[in-house]
Design a protein around this motif. Structure first.
Motif, PDB file in Angstrom:
ATOM      1  N   LEU A   1      -4.296  25.136  34.585  1.00  0.00           N
ATOM      2  CA  LEU A   1      -4.702  23.789  35.005  1.00  0.00           C
ATOM      3  C   LEU A   1      -4.548  23.647  36.508  1.00  0.00           C
ATOM      4  O   LEU A   1      -3.503  23.985  37.050  1.00  0.00           O
ATOM      5  CB  LEU A   1      -3.805  22.749  34.329  1.00  0.00           C
TER       6      LEU A   1
ATOM      7  N   ALA B   1      -9.724  17.672  37.089  1.00  0.00           N
ATOM      8  CA  ALA B   1      -8.863  18.819  36.814  1.00  0.00           C
ATOM      9  C   ALA B   1      -9.710  20.005  36.364  1.00  0.00           C
ATOM     10  O   ALA B   1     -10.696  19.831  35.647  1.00  0.00           O
ATOM     11  CB  ALA B   1      -7.853  18.459  35.732  1.00  0.00           C
TER      12      ALA B   1
ATOM     13  N   ASP C   1      -5.621  20.950  39.965  1.00  0.00           N
ATOM     14  CA  ASP C   1      -6.223  19.706  40.454  1.00  0.00           C
ATOM     15  C   ASP C   1      -7.308  20.026  41.477  1.00  0.00           C
ATOM     16  O   ASP C   1      -7.136  20.918  42.302  1.00  0.00           O
ATOM     17  CB  ASP C   1      -5.167  18.814  41.113  1.00  0.00           C
TER      18      ASP C   1
ATOM     19  N   ALA D   1      -4.558  17.143  36.572  1.00  0.00           N
ATOM     20  CA  ALA D   1      -4.076  18.252  35.749  1.00  0.00           C
ATOM     21  C   ALA D   1      -2.921  17.783  34.865  1.00  0.00           C
ATOM     22  O   ALA D   1      -2.825  18.148  33.692  1.00  0.00           O
ATOM     23  CB  ALA D   1      -3.640  19.415  36.640  1.00  0.00           C
TER      24      ALA D   1
END
Length: 96
Positions: A6, A13, A8, A87
């Protein structure tokens, strides 16, 4: 501690996934540590973009957000953009 799969970005995300098509049912199987991706089972076969459509539908419904495949359209390793969520929000919604 942030998950490897994950990230950002400005648009939302990025979620790195590994897709297993032709599964009995759709679902998240866990984290593939070796690949650094979230393992996802999808019922649809990998023909004519069916599995891709199913992935987008599955995550859109699960996260309540607009989801787009931004990488790996013809690969099992895909990158999804989840618009409007961080995220951390995605991680919470997925229960990870």
């Amino acid at each position: 501690m942030g998950a490897k799969f994950l990230k950002d970005t400005k648009g939302g995300a990025l979620l790195l996934i590994y897709v297993q098509p032709k599964a009995k049912k759709n679902g998240i199987e866990g984290v593939d540590e070796w690949r650094g991706r979230l393992k996802v089972r999808i019922q649809a076969p990998p023909v004519e973009g069916k599995a891709n459509k199913e992935v987008v539908k599955f995550f859109s419904k699960l996260l309540g957000a607009d989801v787009e495949i931004v990488g790996g359209e013809t690969s099992r390793e895909k990158t999804l953009l989840i618009r409007g969520l961080s995220a951390e929000e995605v991680r919470k919604k997925l229960g990870l």
